[in-house]
Design a protein around this motif. Structure first.
Motif, PDB file in Angstrom:
ATOM      1  N   LEU A 159      10.694  12.422   6.426  1.00  0.00           N
ATOM      2  CA  LEU A 159       9.827  11.490   5.719  1.00  0.00           C
ATOM      3  C   LEU A 159       8.352  11.871   5.805  1.00  0.00           C
ATOM      4  N   ASP A 160       8.002  12.759   6.752  1.00  0.00           N
ATOM      5  CA  ASP A 160       6.595  13.065   7.030  1.00  0.00           C
ATOM      6  C   ASP A 160       5.816  13.452   5.787  1.00  0.00           C
ATOM      7  N   TYR A 161       6.447  14.153   4.873  1.00  0.00           N
ATOM      8  CA  TYR A 161       5.717  14.728   3.747  1.00  0.00           C
ATOM      9  C   TYR A 161       5.682  13.815   2.530  1.00  0.00           C
ATOM     10  N   TYR A 162       6.224  12.618   2.683  1.00  0.00           N
ATOM     11  CA  TYR A 162       6.337  11.739   1.536  1.00  0.00           C
ATOM     12  C   TYR A 162       5.511  10.468   1.723  1.00  0.00           C
ATOM     13  N   ALA A 163       4.801  10.108   0.661  1.00  0.00           N
ATOM     14  CA  ALA A 163       4.229   8.769   0.599  1.00  0.00           C
ATOM     15  C   ALA A 163       5.355   7.812   0.229  1.00  0.00           C
ATOM     16  N   ILE A 164       5.360   6.663   0.872  1.00  0.00           N
ATOM     17  CA  ILE A 164       6.416   5.683   0.662  1.00  0.00           C
ATOM     18  C   ILE A 164       5.812   4.364   0.227  1.00  0.00           C
ATOM     19  N   GLY A 165       6.480   3.722  -0.699  1.00  0.00           N
ATOM     20  CA  GLY A 165       6.006   2.427  -1.172  1.00  0.00           C
ATOM     21  C   GLY A 165       7.081   1.370  -1.113  1.00  0.00           C
TER      22      GLY A 165
ATOM     23  N   ASP B  29      -0.301   8.749   7.075  1.00  0.00           N
ATOM     24  CA  ASP B  29      -0.642   7.418   7.595  1.00  0.00           C
ATOM     25  C   ASP B  29      -2.136   7.109   7.440  1.00  0.00           C
ATOM     26  N   GLU B  30      -2.842   7.916   6.670  1.00  0.00           N
ATOM     27  CA  GLU B  30      -4.285   7.698   6.551  1.00  0.00           C
ATOM     28  C   GLU B  30      -4.652   6.765   5.416  1.00  0.00           C
ATOM     29  N   MET B  31      -3.804   6.693   4.406  1.00  0.00           N
ATOM     30  CA  MET B  31      -4.122   5.899   3.228  1.00  0.00           C
ATOM     31  C   MET B  31      -3.051   4.844   3.028  1.00  0.00           C
ATOM     32  N   THR B  32      -3.504   3.650   2.663  1.00  0.00           N
ATOM     33  CA  THR B  32      -2.569   2.581   2.329  1.00  0.00           C
ATOM     34  C   THR B  32      -3.050   1.855   1.081  1.00  0.00           C
ATOM     35  N   TYR B  33      -2.132   1.163   0.481  1.00  0.00           N
ATOM     36  CA  TYR B  33      -2.436   0.339  -0.689  1.00  0.00           C
ATOM     37  C   TYR B  33      -1.711  -0.993  -0.526  1.00  0.00           C
ATOM     38  N   TYR B  34      -2.374  -2.071  -0.914  1.00  0.00           N
ATOM     39  CA  TYR B  34      -1.764  -3.386  -0.924  1.00  0.00           C
ATOM     40  C   TYR B  34      -2.097  -4.080  -2.240  1.00  0.00           C
ATOM     41  N   ALA B  35      -1.118  -4.677  -2.837  1.00  0.00           N
ATOM     42  CA  ALA B  35      -1.369  -5.522  -3.991  1.00  0.00           C
ATOM     43  C   ALA B  35      -2.087  -6.784  -3.537  1.00  0.00           C
ATOM     44  N   GLU B  36      -2.859  -7.373  -4.433  1.00  0.00           N
ATOM     45  CA  GLU B  36      -3.608  -8.580  -4.090  1.00  0.00           C
ATOM     46  C   GLU B  36      -2.681  -9.704  -3.634  1.00  0.00           C
TER      47      GLU B  36
ATOM     48  N   TYR C  43     -12.836   7.298  -0.557  1.00  0.00           N
ATOM     49  CA  TYR C  43     -11.665   7.281  -1.411  1.00  0.00           C
ATOM     50  C   TYR C  43     -10.681   6.207  -0.932  1.00  0.00           C
ATOM     51  N   TYR C  44      -9.963   5.669  -1.871  1.00  0.00           N
ATOM     52  CA  TYR C  44      -8.946   4.676  -1.541  1.00  0.00           C
ATOM     53  C   TYR C  44      -7.846   4.775  -2.586  1.00  0.00           C
ATOM     54  N   TRP C  45      -6.715   4.215  -2.228  1.00  0.00           N
ATOM     55  CA  TRP C  45      -5.623   4.155  -3.194  1.00  0.00           C
ATOM     56  C   TRP C  45      -5.774   2.898  -4.037  1.00  0.00           C
ATOM     57  N   SER C  46      -5.853   3.065  -5.334  1.00  0.00           N
ATOM     58  CA  SER C  46      -6.002   1.907  -6.214  1.00  0.00           C
ATOM     59  C   SER C  46      -4.665   1.432  -6.765  1.00  0.00           C
ATOM     60  N   ASN C  47      -3.653   2.245  -6.621  1.00  0.00           N
ATOM     61  CA  ASN C  47      -2.327   1.888  -7.112  1.00  0.00           C
ATOM     62  C   ASN C  47      -1.329   2.926  -6.615  1.00  0.00           C
ATOM     63  N   CYS C  48      -0.068   2.604  -6.688  1.00  0.00           N
ATOM     64  CA  CYS C  48       0.956   3.594  -6.404  1.00  0.00           C
ATOM     65  C   CYS C  48       2.193   3.275  -7.234  1.00  0.00           C
ATOM     66  N   ARG C  49       2.987   4.271  -7.490  1.00  0.00           N
ATOM     67  CA  ARG C  49       4.152   4.108  -8.358  1.00  0.00           C
ATOM     68  C   ARG C  49       5.238   5.078  -7.918  1.00  0.00           C
ATOM     69  N   PRO C  50       6.476   4.784  -8.262  1.00  0.00           N
ATOM     70  CA  PRO C  50       7.560   5.692  -7.873  1.00  0.00           C
ATOM     71  C   PRO C  50       7.360   7.069  -8.496  1.00  0.00           C
ATOM     72  N   THR C  51       7.698   8.099  -7.762  1.00  0.00           N
ATOM     73  CA  THR C  51       7.660   9.454  -8.313  1.00  0.00           C
ATOM     74  C   THR C  51       8.754   9.589  -9.373  1.00  0.00           C
ATOM     75  N   PRO C  52       8.615  10.553 -10.290  1.00  0.00           N
ATOM     76  CA  PRO C  52       9.608  10.695 -11.374  1.00  0.00           C
ATOM     77  C   PRO C  52      11.045  10.847 -10.878  1.00  0.00           C
ATOM     78  N   ALA C  53      11.217  11.514  -9.774  1.00  0.00           N
ATOM     79  CA  ALA C  53      12.574  11.669  -9.213  1.00  0.00           C
ATOM     80  C   ALA C  53      12.616  11.003  -7.852  1.00  0.00           C
ATOM     81  N   ALA C  54      12.215   9.749  -7.821  1.00  0.00           N
ATOM     82  CA  ALA C  54      12.048   9.051  -6.545  1.00  0.00           C
ATOM     83  C   ALA C  54      13.373   8.839  -5.824  1.00  0.00           C
ATOM     84  N   TYR C  55      13.269   8.888  -4.511  1.00  0.00           N
ATOM     85  CA  TYR C  55      14.364   8.374  -3.692  1.00  0.00           C
ATOM     86  C   TYR C  55      14.135   6.870  -3.560  1.00  0.00           C
ATOM     87  N   TRP C  56      15.204   6.105  -3.698  1.00  0.00           N
ATOM     88  CA  TRP C  56      15.099   4.654  -3.610  1.00  0.00           C
ATOM     89  C   TRP C  56      16.005   4.124  -2.500  1.00  0.00           C
ATOM     90  N   GLY C  57      15.543   3.082  -1.842  1.00  0.00           N
ATOM     91  CA  GLY C  57      16.410   2.354  -0.954  1.00  0.00           C
ATOM     92  C   GLY C  57      17.368   1.491  -1.760  1.00  0.00           C
TER      93      GLY C  57
END
Length: 134
Positions: A29-35, A55-62, A111-125
């Motif tokens: 999992l180390d190399y992947y951003a997870i949402g 673990d340096e960047m995070t994003y939260y919806a309002e 810099y900050y994360w303003s949004n995030c979205r699944p990658t085109p070939a995302a792994y999903w839980g």
């Protein structure tokens, strides 16, 4: 088998807390951003929180900012979502997925994360139901 395996969630009370876990199986999992995403009946899927591989960047919806905390333990190959001060409107099926983020820059230059979205070939839980009710 490459997959994300979710655990946690269930039934909670307003004002209470629950924790979701998302464990990677078959890859590091180390190399992947997870949402974390959620979808309530009749509503569109909502991206609520994401964390970078480092673990340096995070994003939260309002809708969850100040109440939910995303974290990761790369030694355990797991990402967590701690949900506090839960509300009935948090009721939804929650999913974790590999993501990419949109980078924004503040007026101070940081810099900050303003949004995030699944990658085109995302792994999903597999999805976890969270129901908040008194």
């Amino acid at each position: 088998q490459v997959q994300l395996v979710q655990s946690g969630g269930g039934l909670g009370q307003p004002g209470g807390s629950l924790r979701l876990s998302c464990a990677a199986s078959g890859f590091t999992l180390d190399y992947y951003a997870i949402g974390w995403f959620r979808q309530a009946p009749g509503k569109e899927r909502e991206g609520i929180s994401c964390i970078s591989g480092s673990d340096e960047m995070t994003y939260y919806a309002e809708s969850v900012k100040g109440r939910f905390t995303i974290s990761r333990d790369n030694a355990k190959n797991t990402v967590y979502l701690q949900m506090n001060n839960l509300k009935p409107e948090d009721t939804a099926v929650y999913y974790c997925a590999t993501v990419s983020a949109t980078l924004g820059q503040s007026s101070s230059g940081s810099y900050y994360w303003s949004n995030c979205r699944p990658t085109p070939a995302a792994y999903w839980g597999q999805g976890t139901q969270v129901t908040i009710s008194s």
